[in-house]
Design a protein around this motif. Structure first.
Motif, PDB file in Angstrom:
ATOM      1  N   LEU A   1      27.424  12.605 -27.051  1.00 47.44           N
ATOM      2  CA  LEU A   1      27.666  12.778 -25.621  1.00 47.44           C
ATOM      3  C   LEU A   1      27.983  11.402 -25.043  1.00 47.44           C
ATOM      4  O   LEU A   1      27.126  10.520 -25.013  1.00 47.44           O
ATOM      5  CB  LEU A   1      26.442  13.382 -24.936  1.00 47.44           C
ATOM      6  CG  LEU A   1      26.633  13.870 -23.492  1.00 47.44           C
ATOM      7  CD1 LEU A   1      27.616  15.033 -23.453  1.00 47.44           C
ATOM      8  CD2 LEU A   1      25.313  14.276 -22.875  1.00 47.44           C
ATOM      9  N   ALA A   2      29.250  11.191 -24.619  1.00 45.37           N
ATOM     10  CA  ALA A   2      29.669   9.870 -24.153  1.00 45.37           C
ATOM     11  C   ALA A   2      30.798  10.024 -23.142  1.00 45.37           C
ATOM     12  O   ALA A   2      31.290  11.131 -22.888  1.00 45.37           O
ATOM     13  CB  ALA A   2      30.114   8.989 -25.326  1.00 45.37           C
ATOM     14  N   ARG A   3      31.201   8.891 -22.570  1.00 49.72           N
ATOM     15  CA  ARG A   3      32.297   8.867 -21.590  1.00 49.72           C
ATOM     16  C   ARG A   3      33.603   8.554 -22.313  1.00 49.72           C
ATOM     17  O   ARG A   3      33.721   7.516 -22.966  1.00 49.72           O
ATOM     18  CB  ARG A   3      32.013   7.811 -20.517  1.00 49.72           C
ATOM     19  CG  ARG A   3      30.831   8.117 -19.637  1.00 49.72           C
ATOM     20  CD  ARG A   3      30.433   6.913 -18.819  1.00 49.72           C
ATOM     21  NE  ARG A   3      31.546   6.411 -18.014  1.00 49.72           N
ATOM     22  CZ  ARG A   3      31.528   5.258 -17.352  1.00 49.72           C
ATOM     23  NH1 ARG A   3      30.457   4.486 -17.417  1.00 49.72           N
ATOM     24  NH2 ARG A   3      32.571   4.887 -16.646  1.00 49.72           N
ATOM     25  N   PRO A   4      34.616   9.409 -22.207  1.00 47.85           N
ATOM     26  CA  PRO A   4      35.899   9.136 -22.876  1.00 47.85           C
ATOM     27  C   PRO A   4      36.736   8.138 -22.074  1.00 47.85           C
ATOM     28  O   PRO A   4      36.473   7.860 -20.909  1.00 47.85           O
ATOM     29  CB  PRO A   4      36.569  10.505 -22.901  1.00 47.85           C
ATOM     30  CG  PRO A   4      36.028  11.207 -21.701  1.00 47.85           C
ATOM     31  CD  PRO A   4      34.614  10.709 -21.522  1.00 47.85           C
ATOM     32  N   GLU A   5      37.756   7.601 -22.720  1.00 46.40           N
ATOM     33  CA  GLU A   5      38.702   6.683 -22.085  1.00 46.40           C
ATOM     34  C   GLU A   5      40.063   7.364 -21.939  1.00 46.40           C
ATOM     35  O   GLU A   5      40.520   8.042 -22.862  1.00 46.40           O
ATOM     36  CB  GLU A   5      38.865   5.397 -22.903  1.00 46.40           C
ATOM     37  CG  GLU A   5      37.742   4.409 -22.697  1.00 46.40           C
ATOM     38  CD  GLU A   5      38.086   3.044 -23.249  1.00 46.40           C
ATOM     39  OE1 GLU A   5      39.153   2.928 -23.895  1.00 46.40           O
ATOM     40  OE2 GLU A   5      37.302   2.099 -23.053  1.00 46.40           O
ATOM     41  N   LEU A   6      40.683   7.179 -20.776  1.00 49.55           N
ATOM     42  CA  LEU A   6      41.998   7.740 -20.489  1.00 49.55           C
ATOM     43  C   LEU A   6      43.009   6.605 -20.404  1.00 49.55           C
ATOM     44  O   LEU A   6      42.825   5.654 -19.633  1.00 49.55           O
ATOM     45  CB  LEU A   6      41.983   8.518 -19.170  1.00 49.55           C
ATOM     46  CG  LEU A   6      43.320   9.111 -18.711  1.00 49.55           C
ATOM     47  CD1 LEU A   6      43.795  10.197 -19.679  1.00 49.55           C
ATOM     48  CD2 LEU A   6      43.208   9.671 -17.298  1.00 49.55           C
ATOM     49  N   THR A   7      44.076   6.694 -21.205  1.00 53.30           N
ATOM     50  CA  THR A   7      45.165   5.712 -21.190  1.00 53.30           C
ATOM     51  C   THR A   7      46.431   6.415 -20.709  1.00 53.30           C
ATOM     52  O   THR A   7      46.821   7.441 -21.275  1.00 53.30           O
ATOM     53  CB  THR A   7      45.393   5.115 -22.583  1.00 53.30           C
ATOM     54  OG1 THR A   7      44.182   4.517 -23.049  1.00 53.30           O
ATOM     55  CG2 THR A   7      46.487   4.053 -22.551  1.00 53.30           C
ATOM     56  N   ILE A   8      47.059   5.886 -19.656  1.00 48.49           N
ATOM     57  CA  ILE A   8      48.247   6.512 -19.080  1.00 48.49           C
ATOM     58  C   ILE A   8      49.382   5.500 -19.017  1.00 48.49           C
ATOM     59  O   ILE A   8      49.160   4.290 -18.964  1.00 48.49           O
ATOM     60  CB  ILE A   8      47.974   7.086 -17.673  1.00 48.49           C
ATOM     61  CG1 ILE A   8      47.601   5.964 -16.699  1.00 48.49           C
ATOM     62  CG2 ILE A   8      46.906   8.156 -17.714  1.00 48.49           C
ATOM     63  CD1 ILE A   8      47.476   6.432 -15.268  1.00 48.49           C
ATOM     64  N   ALA A   9      50.609   6.022 -19.035  1.00 49.34           N
ATOM     65  CA  ALA A   9      51.821   5.215 -18.844  1.00 49.34           C
ATOM     66  C   ALA A   9      52.486   5.684 -17.555  1.00 49.34           C
ATOM     67  O   ALA A   9      52.789   6.876 -17.404  1.00 49.34           O
ATOM     68  CB  ALA A   9      52.771   5.372 -20.026  1.00 49.34           C
TER      69      ALA A   9
END
Length: 333
Positions: free
Chosen positions: A264-272
């Motif tokens: 159970l953790a916080r995900p990372e979002l990578t956007i362009a």
């Protein structure tokens, strides 16, 4: 007046007028004529510079949006642009009047509406600016000029302050008042004694504070600062066309997700993000810190999106295929 193109010969364009008479003109001369336009052709629109446009004051933006409607009406006869709803007013009908006549009519209308004394040349200039730069070209750029950190200070004094800061770079820095003798000495060496009026200590203090880079002020700690031009490390990005500049950023989401391994953790979002249109080109969600392989996946998603992949029709068919519900379990007594 309408002319019809009947033949092309090198750089010569042969035209036939409404009375049946013919003329031959050079292509460059024809295209440079301010009254030249193609009947029925859509006016090319520049990519909107929303990022830069939103930095202008609200009053300047409202005036630019008003100019946009007037320019569109001159171009195609409708304030909303080609294909919009509405009735074409007689003085702006492309079927009845030339582009020059429509520009003159618009100049007279704007003058009567209180835009000031607007000439046909002004309307033409705004129309061409809108074609090249979109809404950004319609702004009054006197409202978008960045103020100088040195104000109206003498450029010779400004150059001397920068030179004094450069000489002190990397050394132990004492106080701001300790820079004043060095600044005055630089002014005398460069321009001669008494040539440049001696600035006051308050003026020198303001200049040193405004021109010093991070960490260069005498009150700050001694450390190496990155080289930059005039103390500015960044410049605003300007993109005129979609895809010209793309910015990639990663942020950790403020949500908790349950991953496949049970963590159970916080995900990372990578956007362009496309700079010109502010459109999100693609995004990748990572269960942990973004790695090089995730950045490569981001580029692959951007270069070949799902609708452009050969398997996309099959995926759509699978998504829309009817699903048979599982058989109901038999009752037991």
């Amino acid at each position: 007046m309408k002319w019809q193109v009947v033949a092309l010969s090198g750089q010569d364009i042969h035209l036939v007028g409404p009375d049946g008479g013919g003329e031959a003109v050079l292509a460059g001369h024809l295209f440079a004529d301010p009254g030249f336009t193609v009947v029925g052709a859509d006016a090319p629109q520049a990519a909107p510079q929303w990022g830069l446009f939103e930095t202008a004051p609200a009053a300047a933006r409202e005036k630019a949006l008003a100019w946009q409607r007037h320019v569109r009406e001159v171009e195609c006869g409708l304030p909303g642009g080609p294909g919009s709803e509405g009735t074409v007013r007689e003085q702006y009908d492309p079927e009845r009047h030339t582009l020059a006549e429509r520009e003159q009519a618009k100049a007279e209308e704007l003058t009567a509406l209180g835009f000031g004394r607007v000439s046909r040349t002004t309307v033409q200039r705004m129309r061409l600016a809108y074609r090249k730069q979109g809404l950004w070209g319609l702004l009054d750029h006197r409202t978008t000029r960045a103020s100088s950190p040195t104000g109206r200070a003498d450029e010779r004094v400004v150059a001397a302050v920068r030179e004094a800061l450069r000489r002190r770079r990397g050394r132990s820095k004492g106080t701001i008042n300790g820079l004043f003798p060095l600044i005055n000495q630089i002014l005398e060496d460069r321009h001669g004694p008494g040539t440049v009026p001696a600035p006051s200590q308050a003026a020198l203090y303001r200049l040193v504070t405004a021109l010093a880079r991070p960490g260069e002020l005498p009150a700050g700690p001694v450390r190496q600062v990155p080289a930059s031009v005039d103390g500015r490390a960044f410049t605003p990005a300007t993109a005129l066309r979609p895809g010209e500049q793309v910015q990639i950023d990663t942020t950790r989401l403020d949500v908790l997700a349950l991953f496949d391994d049970g963590r159970l953790a916080r995900p990372e979002l990578t956007i362009a993000v496309d700079v010109a249109t502010r459109a999100i080109l693609t995004a990748v969600l990572c269960p942990s810190a973004t790695k090089a392989v995730d950045a490569a996946l981001l580029l692959a998603e951007m270069a070949v999106p799902h609708p452009a992949r050969p398997t996309w029709p099959d995926i759509l068919r699978m998504d829309h295929a009817p699903r048979t519900p599982p058989p109901a379990a038999g009752r037991t007594r």
